[in-house]
Design an enzyme around this catalytic site. Structure first.
Site, PDB file in Angstrom:
ATOM      1  N   LYS A   1       0.879  -1.191  -0.068  1.00  0.00           N
ATOM      2  CA  LYS A   1       0.203   0.068   0.048  1.00  0.00           C
ATOM      3  C   LYS A   1       0.925   1.144   0.027  1.00  0.00           C
ATOM      4  O   LYS A   1       1.943   1.272   0.462  1.00  0.00           O
ATOM      5  CB  LYS A   1      -0.909  -0.032   1.312  1.00  0.00           C
ATOM      6  N   PHE A   2       0.400   2.343  -0.519  1.00  0.00           N
ATOM      7  CA  PHE A   2       1.045   3.604  -0.642  1.00  0.00           C
ATOM      8  C   PHE A   2       2.179   3.574  -1.357  1.00  0.00           C
ATOM      9  O   PHE A   2       3.164   4.577  -1.045  1.00  0.00           O
ATOM     10  CB  PHE A   2       1.122   4.208   0.915  1.00  0.00           C
ATOM     11  N   ARG A   3       2.465   2.885  -2.272  1.00  0.00           N
ATOM     12  CA  ARG A   3       3.708   2.517  -3.309  1.00  0.00           C
ATOM     13  C   ARG A   3       4.928   2.301  -2.372  1.00  0.00           C
ATOM     14  O   ARG A   3       5.978   2.509  -2.533  1.00  0.00           O
ATOM     15  CB  ARG A   3       3.920   3.957  -3.875  1.00  0.00           C
ATOM     16  N   LEU A   4       4.774   1.683  -1.301  1.00  0.00           N
ATOM     17  CA  LEU A   4       5.911   1.331  -0.133  1.00  0.00           C
ATOM     18  C   LEU A   4       6.184  -0.117  -0.417  1.00  0.00           C
ATOM     19  O   LEU A   4       6.299  -0.958   0.310  1.00  0.00           O
ATOM     20  CB  LEU A   4       5.616   1.467   1.151  1.00  0.00           C
ATOM     21  N   HIS A   5       6.651  -0.357  -1.843  1.00  0.00           N
ATOM     22  CA  HIS A   5       6.974  -1.522  -2.285  1.00  0.00           C
ATOM     23  C   HIS A   5       8.331  -2.176  -1.624  1.00  0.00           C
ATOM     24  O   HIS A   5       8.897  -1.564  -1.323  1.00  0.00           O
ATOM     25  CB  HIS A   5       7.077  -1.686  -3.814  1.00  0.00           C
TER      26      HIS A   5
END
Length: 200
Positions: free
Chosen positions: A176-180
């Site tokens: 989520k939130f581009r916190l890959h």
């Protein structure tokens, strides 16, 4: 074969994800194959993974179509798997490396396992060339059905497997939130492999 432990680790991670993807995907073997011609013009299409091991990742196709010509001129390729139903927000696996043709024995064995109409289709298709009308293709199918009636269909000389020999394997775990989370396995010039984490 003396295989580097980090390559084995990457292949084991891929195998686990692949098995999980096969349980929830329509066809987890689908992968984008990216190639480039001698001038660097890129092209991409979906092919199917048929085998993988420490030697690399294998797909089968005509060798004289567009992708075959591009690989002959520039034998480098990239593969991309996208499994959106895995993990928190999907898993992507990227593989880059040089390509090589599988042995005739490997290609013959795989071709013999294909459905008969797929074998006939390999003979009837002049892949990537202009087709004036669908009926022409159907007539070629009928002609090869008659030619091989009552006997096994041999593998066409211009149909074989290509192996992508990895020099880099990256695992992208969506969050989520581009916190890959990203892990990159790379083979160095001397043949040793390294592993590092990347920023998302």
């Amino acid at each position: 074969m003396n295989t580097h432990p980090l390559l084995l680790e990457a292949l084991d991670a891929f195998a686990r994800l692949f098995e999980e993807a096969k349980g929830c995907e329509a066809d987890a073997t689908g992968m984008t194959l990216a190639t480039a011609d001698a001038k660097g013009q890129p092209a991409a299409r979906i092919v199917l993974l048929k085998n993988f091991d420490a030697r690399g990742f294998v797909f089968y196709s005509h060798t004289d179509g567009r992708k075959g010509a591009e690989l002959a001129a520039n034998p480098q390729a990239a593969l991309l798997f996208w499994w959106p139903h895995l993990g928190e927000a999907g898993v992507e696996v990227r593989i880059e490396g040089a390509t090589e043709r599988v042995s005739d024995e490997e290609a013959d064995a795989y071709f013999a396992e294909r459905p008969r109409m797929s074998q006939i289709g390999a003979w009837a298709s002049e892949q990537s060339r202009t087709l004036d009308e669908r009926e022409m293709f159907e007539r070629r199918i009928d002609a090869f059905e008659r030619e091989f009636e009552g006997r096994a269909v041999p593998r066409p000389a211009d149909w074989s497997g290509t192996r992508v020999v990895p020099r880099a394997i990256e695992f992208w775990h969506g969050a989520k939130f581009r916190l890959h989370e990203r892990w990159l396995y790379e083979r160095g010039m001397g043949g040793d492999w390294s592993k590092r984490m990347l920023y998302p």
